[in-house]
Structure formats: C-alpha cells, structure tokens
Write a protein that holds these residues in place. Structure first.
Motif, PDB file in Angstrom:
ATOM      1  N   LEU A  83       0.846  -1.200   0.000  1.00 55.45           N
ATOM      2  CA  LEU A  83       0.000   0.000   0.000  1.00 55.45           C
ATOM      3  C   LEU A  83       0.882   1.251   0.000  1.00 55.45           C
ATOM      4  N   TYR A  84       1.950   1.218   0.795  1.00 61.84           N
ATOM      5  CA  TYR A  84       2.896   2.347   0.817  1.00 61.84           C
ATOM      6  C   TYR A  84       3.550   2.521  -0.559  1.00 61.84           C
ATOM      7  N   ALA A  85       3.917   1.393  -1.198  1.00 65.16           N
ATOM      8  CA  ALA A  85       4.547   1.467  -2.528  1.00 65.16           C
ATOM      9  C   ALA A  85       3.605   2.106  -3.555  1.00 65.16           C
ATOM     10  N   LEU A  86       2.290   1.936  -3.350  1.00 63.81           N
ATOM     11  CA  LEU A  86       1.306   2.534  -4.274  1.00 63.81           C
ATOM     12  C   LEU A  86       1.234   4.049  -4.152  1.00 63.81           C
ATOM     13  N   VAL A  87       1.491   4.570  -2.927  1.00 63.86           N
ATOM     14  CA  VAL A  87       1.287   6.016  -2.722  1.00 63.86           C
ATOM     15  C   VAL A  87       2.594   6.797  -2.568  1.00 63.86           C
ATOM     16  N   ARG A  88       3.737   6.115  -2.460  1.00 62.15           N
ATOM     17  CA  ARG A  88       4.963   6.831  -2.066  1.00 62.15           C
ATOM     18  C   ARG A  88       5.412   7.882  -3.081  1.00 62.15           C
ATOM     19  N   ARG A  89       5.111   7.653  -4.360  1.00 63.86           N
ATOM     20  CA  ARG A  89       5.576   8.663  -5.331  1.00 63.86           C
ATOM     21  C   ARG A  89       4.736   9.943  -5.252  1.00 63.86           C
ATOM     22  N   HIS A  90       3.549   9.860  -4.642  1.00 62.22           N
ATOM     23  CA  HIS A  90       2.695  11.046  -4.490  1.00 62.22           C
ATOM     24  C   HIS A  90       3.105  11.879  -3.281  1.00 62.22           C
ATOM     25  N   ALA A  91       3.661  11.210  -2.258  1.00 63.30           N
ATOM     26  CA  ALA A  91       4.063  11.944  -1.045  1.00 63.30           C
ATOM     27  C   ALA A  91       5.104  11.126  -0.293  1.00 63.30           C
ATOM     28  N   LYS A  92       6.286  11.719  -0.124  1.00 68.33           N
ATOM     29  CA  LYS A  92       7.391  11.017   0.546  1.00 68.33           C
ATOM     30  C   LYS A  92       7.081  10.756   2.030  1.00 68.33           C
ATOM     31  N   TRP A  93       6.292  11.656   2.663  1.00 70.56           N
ATOM     32  CA  TRP A  93       6.051  11.523   4.100  1.00 70.56           C
ATOM     33  C   TRP A  93       5.224  10.303   4.471  1.00 70.56           C
ATOM     34  N   THR A  94       4.577   9.658   3.495  1.00 69.94           N
ATOM     35  CA  THR A  94       3.766   8.471   3.815  1.00 69.94           C
ATOM     36  C   THR A  94       4.627   7.327   4.340  1.00 69.94           C
ATOM     37  N   VAL A  95       5.935   7.436   4.161  1.00 70.59           N
ATOM     38  CA  VAL A  95       6.839   6.370   4.636  1.00 70.59           C
ATOM     39  C   VAL A  95       6.684   6.153   6.140  1.00 70.59           C
ATOM     40  N   ILE A  96       6.371   7.213   6.872  1.00 71.92           N
ATOM     41  CA  ILE A  96       6.278   7.094   8.332  1.00 71.92           C
ATOM     42  C   ILE A  96       5.138   6.151   8.721  1.00 71.92           C
ATOM     43  N   PHE A  97       4.005   6.211   7.977  1.00 67.57           N
ATOM     44  CA  PHE A  97       2.885   5.294   8.239  1.00 67.57           C
ATOM     45  C   PHE A  97       3.291   3.850   7.947  1.00 67.57           C
ATOM     46  N   GLY A  98       4.014   3.685   6.831  1.00 67.73           N
ATOM     47  CA  GLY A  98       4.466   2.336   6.458  1.00 67.73           C
ATOM     48  C   GLY A  98       5.386   1.742   7.513  1.00 67.73           C
ATOM     49  N   MET A  99       6.322   2.562   8.016  1.00 67.37           N
ATOM     50  CA  MET A  99       7.294   2.069   9.004  1.00 67.37           C
ATOM     51  C   MET A  99       6.622   1.718  10.333  1.00 67.37           C
ATOM     52  N   ILE A 100       5.736   2.625  10.824  1.00 65.17           N
ATOM     53  CA  ILE A 100       5.063   2.355  12.111  1.00 65.17           C
ATOM     54  C   ILE A 100       4.182   1.112  11.985  1.00 65.17           C
ATOM     55  N   GLY A 101       3.416   1.037  10.886  1.00 63.80           N
ATOM     56  CA  GLY A 101       2.522  -0.110  10.677  1.00 63.80           C
ATOM     57  C   GLY A 101       3.287  -1.412  10.551  1.00 63.80           C
ATOM     58  N   GLY A 102       4.367  -1.395   9.771  1.00 62.09           N
ATOM     59  CA  GLY A 102       5.183  -2.609   9.580  1.00 62.09           C
ATOM     60  C   GLY A 102       5.787  -3.084  10.892  1.00 62.09           C
ATOM     61  N   ALA A 103       6.312  -2.142  11.686  1.00 57.37           N
ATOM     62  CA  ALA A 103       6.935  -2.496  12.980  1.00 57.37           C
ATOM     63  C   ALA A 103       5.890  -3.068  13.941  1.00 57.37           C
ATOM     64  N   ALA A 104       4.686  -2.465  13.957  1.00 57.17           N
ATOM     65  CA  ALA A 104       3.620  -2.937  14.859  1.00 57.17           C
ATOM     66  C   ALA A 104       3.142  -4.332  14.464  1.00 57.17           C
ATOM     67  N   LEU A 105       3.046  -4.576  13.148  1.00 57.66           N
ATOM     68  CA  LEU A 105       2.600  -5.894  12.662  1.00 57.66           C
ATOM     69  C   LEU A 105       3.614  -6.974  13.025  1.00 57.66           C
ATOM     70  N   LEU A 106       4.901  -6.628  12.894  1.00 61.08           N
ATOM     71  CA  LEU A 106       5.966  -7.582  13.255  1.00 61.08           C
ATOM     72  C   LEU A 106       5.939  -7.890  14.751  1.00 61.08           C
ATOM     73  N   ALA A 107       5.757  -6.855  15.551  1.00 57.09           N
ATOM     74  CA  ALA A 107       5.735  -7.050  17.008  1.00 57.09           C
ATOM     75  C   ALA A 107       4.570  -7.948  17.398  1.00 57.09           C
ATOM     76  N   ASP A 108       3.457  -7.817  16.667  1.00 54.67           N
ATOM     77  CA  ASP A 108       2.295  -8.636  16.959  1.00 54.67           C
ATOM     78  C   ASP A 108       2.566 -10.111  16.662  1.00 54.67           C
ATOM     79  N   GLY A 109       3.446 -10.349  15.670  1.00 45.14           N
ATOM     80  CA  GLY A 109       3.809 -11.719  15.306  1.00 45.14           C
ATOM     81  C   GLY A 109       4.500 -12.461  16.432  1.00 45.14           C
ATOM     82  N   ILE A 110       4.990 -11.705  17.425  1.00 43.50           N
ATOM     83  CA  ILE A 110       5.707 -12.333  18.533  1.00 43.50           C
ATOM     84  C   ILE A 110       4.730 -12.848  19.597  1.00 43.50           C
ATOM     85  N   ILE A 111       3.513 -12.293  19.649  1.00 42.76           N
ATOM     86  CA  ILE A 111       2.580 -12.710  20.711  1.00 42.76           C
ATOM     87  C   ILE A 111       1.480 -13.653  20.201  1.00 42.76           C
TER      88      ILE A 111
END
Length: 650
Positions: A83-111
């Motif tokens: 989803l981030y790859a779809l929108v990143r060329r329109h706005a560079k700042w969307t990377v922050i949503f991708g990073m927070i979401g990706g990190a949270a999803l990974l952390a959830d994989g531990i529990i």
C-alpha cells in the motif's frame, strides 16, 4: 501450486482458508474468556459482548478490509508495504505510516503464536483426567510445539501447507457445529444482532468501554488477510470470508447462549467457554484440532513476517539480511535472522506470561496501531485515485472513531504486559527510521558527475599498456538514476586510487520499482566494447540475484553480437577464452573528518552498527565473493570547517 489466484476455484478457496484465516479463525479460543474475565455473568455482558463482536467483524473486517482495502492491490499484492509502494511517489512523508505499521505488525507476530497455542493446550483441563494439569507442564508443551514450528521454517512449508486448507475447513466446520448445538440453550442470545446492545454495554456497563480491548481480539487477523492477498487473490478471500464469518459468529452465539445458563456466576479462571460447550467425549479431539489450527495461525504469521521484512529490505527500510528460498513456490522465503528473532520473542512471551489469560492482557495493543496506519495510507490512496472528498472524509471519520476507541481501550493493557509489544515495535521502528534517515544523510554526500566528461580519459587508460591490466571486464554497482551521470567516487576509484585498466567498463544500476514482480533490464552501449551501462528494473518482491542476472545479460549481448567478451591477451584470444569479470563494491566507513549535529551523529553511528551485523553489500546484491573486490572509502557528510591551524615560519 498451480492455482490461478485471480479465479475463484474450490482449490483456491481451500488454500485461502489454510493461509489467511489462522489468526482471526483461532480467536474464539480466547475472546469470550477475555470479555467475561472475572465479571459476574449477566445478560448485558454476554449479549452486549457478542453484539460488539458481530459489529466489529462487520465494520472492521468485512467492510474495511474485505470490501474496501482489498481494492488497493499492487498488481495483485497486498499488505502495508504494498500500500505504501502505491502512494509513495505522491508523497514522501507516507513512509512514516508504512514504518510504524510494519513495525507494529511484526511485534504482533511475537505474541500470536504463544497466545493461540497456550489457549489450545489449556483446553486439556476441561477433561476430568487432566483437571489438575499444572501450568508449568502446559508451558513445556507450548515451548516444545513453538520450537518445532520454528525449526521447520528452514525446510519450507509446501508439503505440509497442502494439509493446512483441509484442517482449517474442519476447524471452521467444528466452530459452526458447536455453536449451533448450543444456541437453543437461550434463544435471547439472538438479540445480539442489534447494535443497540453493543452501545448499551459500552455506555451503561461499569467500565464497559474497557471491554472493547477484549472485543478487539476478534479482529486481530484482519491485517494478515490483506497481507496475504498475493497468495490467494481477491475473489477467493471474499467468498471464503462468508463461510469463515458465519462459522465464527455461530460459535460466539453458542458460547454466549451457554454462558446465559450460568447467570450470576463468576467463571472460574481456568474455565474456557470455548471448550466447555464441547461434549465430554469430544474435548480431546477439540483440543487436537485447536492445536493444529493454532500451529497454522502461527505459521501464517511467521511467513507473513518474512515477506514483510523482505519487502522492507527492497524498499530500503531495513538492513540487508540473508534470504533463503527453501522451495520453488513463488513468494515463499525464509530469513534465518528474523526466524531467530521471532523464536526468541515467542519463547520469552511464553515464559514471561505463562497463562493465556495474562497474554490476552498484552495482546492487541500494537495491532491497533498497525490498523490505524493502514487507515491513514488507504485514505491517502483514495485521495490519489481522485475519489470524491466526501467519501474519504466519511471513511476517515468512521474508521478513526472505531480504531481510536480500540486504541484507548487497549491502552489500559500497557501496564498489564502491552508494554512488551510496544517496546518490541518501538525497537523495530527505530531500526527502520535509522536505516531510512541515514540514507537521506548519505545522499547529501553522494556527488554525481557527467560521465561524458570522463570518457576520453577512461578510453586512454584502457589503451595505456604501460599500466598493468586490472581486469578484462570491470563491473561497478552504481546508484545513479540518470544514465548520463556516475558517482564521483567510481571515477576516483578508476583513475585516482590505483588506476584500474580494463578492456570493458560496466556500470550496473538496480532500480527497485513499485510493481511487485517486475523483472526487466535495459542496456546502453556508451562506447562499443569499452563502456556499457546495464539497468535492472526489479520489483520490490524480486530477489536481487545480480550475479546470475548480469551473466544472463552478457550472454544475451554476446548472442546479439553487441559485445565481445573474449580475453584481449593474445594467447587467450587465439583460443577464444572468455576474459575475467571483476566486480568492485564500494563500502563506506564514517570518516573522522565529519562535523555532524548530535542527532545525525547518533543516527550514523547506529547505521554503521546495523551495517556491521547485517549482510554485506556484495551478498545483498547476490554477487559471488570470488569475483568481488571491496573498496573502502571515507564517508564525509559534513566536513569540518572551523579547524584553526597557523603556520609558524622560522
């Protein structure tokens, strides 16, 4: 696999059941137990609780993910990074949503693996014979299952993956049948379909709003459903979800109807309504099927974590790590480093919390954050697709209200163990932000020059026999997007460091594109048989095996008579011996001649620490180390300007 994922087929539906619904499908194991907690059973608690579950599954899973978010597919691939790859060329700042979401999803994989497996094994206590089964014994069984699961990863899961679908069909059928068999216990449970009771529970019941934290557990697997879009296809997910949702709701209704027969009582801590509604003779089979379903749920999460990290690496949001491909199946990969990290995390969670009831208290906090990030990215995606602003605002109002409500209800979990997943997610986010920011800092230093200005001198060097030949073919990995430019450091390496005479100079550039599985290249012959540029355009899900790809390009050019790769040494040329290829990989180290602000200095220090423990540059590109020369050069980002030095004349 041999299944066309874009067509709805019976085989596709069974595969979807096996891959996607593990997490959301095993939630009846612990959701109701978490909702009831230590509260006395009452009509409002049970009917309101189920009403909350039904409407959460409808609004959050069905409408947000199955109907809306699945539309945002990136050439058939899903997940927060797609989803981030779809929108990143329109706005560079969307990377922050991708990073927070990706990190949270990974952390959830531990529990997820610990809570599902522990809940299933604790079901044994429902049997008279295992009534006094000690918690430590359960912990040992859970650890044995989790250890086996992680050891299995390196061999791939294609062979057992074929069994996942049929087992999950059995699991969901069991959920439905068990639920139906108890609905008649108290038909007033059917009132739960009215949202009125959900609202009543949240507003009237003492600290009812906090029950949302337990209700949220019924939808935790919705994000995984979107991430696995590429494995199953939209149609198969949407059709199979009808069956899954029906079975889940029937089971919750059955558990609720049985609970209404226990009005006024407080459920004993070790009693789980999920297993209590089973006939005595069936419990052992129920525990077995539940254990298999929880293993499948864990497997889906582990595979999802590997895919997530692989995408993050290609998008330059994560350090390069070794990736293995244990089977021929597209998209199946194994990352030893992440496997170890998840294994250590899961074992720590089991030892720290021991009981599934304690894990429920910690579960769900990080995934709420991930869902919020998906909502932000999806709202922006709708904006880039010129959707009417009114619809976008409606989407944001509805889902920000729902998800912030869940977040506030889940914040209470922070003190009860939620801090574990938040700390893990924070550490993973820190790695991503350091990797991303350091690249920005480094790019300030990268100096590009016009290649044509240096072509005459490179040609002269190539023909200067007074300099010993370095290699027949000299290959540089270049980061210059513009084919007319080249990094100054490469020119410096060829001409200044130790002049490198070669017959043919190759400049290879890898461009990671937003299309997941694109794999193409173009060749630009700058000076025939002397200077050639090769550009690879690879999707963010394609493994960068530059060694193999480059060899294919050269073979193709030889076939088309575009290049002569025979050695220029007379004795070898006579016998048509192919010349040697030497790759030069430029590796940076942080120079002492830098005068960086404190924040940037810390970022760069952490970057070089991560670089030291991650995969080297040449292995990241899939190059064969026997043909690679590593050249170190100092990284001077901010030259020292205020150095005072005075000459004394004697």
């Amino acid at each position: 696999m041999g299944i066309n994922i874009n067509k709805v087929t019976l085989a596709g539906l069974v595969v979807a059941l096996g891959i996607i619904y593990g997490d959301i499908g095993t939630s009846p194991l612990y959701v109701f137990k978490a909702i009831v907690g230590g509260n006395p059973i009452s009509d409002l608690l049970v009917i309101g609780g189920i009403s909350c579950i039904i409407w959460t599954l409808t609004l959050q899973t069905t409408v947000k993910y199955v109907i809306l978010t699945l539309r945002a597919d990136n050439k058939g691939e899903g997940g927060i990074f797609s989803l981030y790859a779809l929108v990143r060329r329109h706005a560079k700042w969307t990377v922050i949503f991708g990073m927070i979401g990706g990190a949270a999803l990974l952390a959830d994989g531990i529990i997820t693996p610990p809570i599902t497996v522990t809940s299933a094994i604790e079901g044994l206590r429902t049997l008279e014979v295992f009534k006094d089964l000690g918690q430590w014994t359960i912990v040992k069984i859970v650890l044995a299952i989790i250890t086996g699961l992680f050891i299995m990863q390196q061999f791939g899961t294609v062979s057992i993956g074929r069994m996942f679908g049929p087992i999950m069909v059995l699991w969901f059928s069991m959920l439905g049948v068990l639920g139906i068999s108890h609905i008649a216990d108290d038909l007033s449970i059917l009132k739960a379909f009215s949202p009125h009771y959900a609202i009543e529970l949240l507003t009237i019941y003492p600290s009812g709003f906090l029950i949302l934290g337990a209700v949220f557990l019924c939808t935790t697997g919705a994000e995984a459903l979107y991430s696995d879009l590429g494995h199953c296809g939209k149609g198969n997910i949407r059709i199979s979800w009808i069956f899954v949702k029906t079975c889940l709701i029937l089971n919750y209704l059955g558990q609720g109807a049985w609970l209404l027969t226990q009005k006024g009582q407080i459920l004993p801590k070790d009693q789980n309504p999920f297993f209590t509604i089973m006939p005595e003779w069936f419990v052992i089979f129920g525990v077995l099927i539940a254990t298999m379903a929880s293993i499948i749920a864990s497997q889906a999460l582990i595979s999802g974590s590997f895919t997530l990290i692989a995408e993050a690496m290609r998008l330059n949001l994560w350090p390069k790590m070794r990736v293995n491909y244990p089977t021929e199946m597209r998209g199946q990969l194994y990352i030893p480093g992440i496997n170890t990290m998840l294994f250590v995390g899961c074992v720590s969670i089991v030892l720290l919390f021991q009981e599934s009831g304690n894990m429920e208290a910690a579960y769900g906090l990080s995934i709420t954050i991930c869902m919020l990030m998906t909502s932000c990215l999806f709202a922006f995606y709708l904006y880039t697709r010129r959707v009417w602003i009114g619809w976008i605002l409606l989407y944001m109002v509805v889902y920000f209200t729902i998800e912030f409500s869940f977040l506030f209800a889940n914040i209470v979990k922070f003190a009860h163990g939620g801090y574990v997943t938040v700390i893990v997610a924070g550490a993973l986010f820190l790695v991503m932000i350091v990797w991303f920011k350091s690249r920005k800092i480094k790019n300030r230093y990268v100096e590009f020059v016009r290649l044509e200005d240096y072509l005459p001198i490179i040609q002269e060097l190539s023909n200067d026999t007074s300099i010993p030949k370095y290699a027949t073919h000299l290959v540089y990995m270049s980061s210059a997007d513009n084919p007319k430019e080249i990094e100054h450091k490469i020119i410096y390496s060829i001409l200044n460091k130790k002049p490198k005479r070669a017959d043919i100079y190759w400049f290879v550039h890898v461009d990671v594109v937003d299309e997941p599985y694109l794999s193409e290249y173009s060749v630009q012959t700058i000076i025939p048989n002397e200077v050639i540029r090769v550009e690879f355009r690879l999707g963010f899900k394609v493994e960068q095996r530059i060694n193999l790809m480059f060899r294919m390009v050269v073979e193709d050019m030889v076939r088309n008579k575009e290049v002569n790769i025979t050695s220029r040494y007379e004795s070898l040329s006579k016998n048509n011996v192919v010349g040697d290829f030497q790759f030069i990989v430029m590796e940076k180290f942080l120079s002492h001649d830098n005068d960086l602000p404190l924040y940037e200095r810390m970022v760069m220090k952490m970057y070089f620490f991560l670089k030291k423990i991650s995969l080297s540059e040449e292995r990241g590109f899939g190059l064969d180390s026997s043909y690679v020369t590593i050249e170190k050069y100092p990284l001077v980002v901010a030259p020292v300007t205020n150095l005072q030095l005075r000459r004394i004349i004697h």
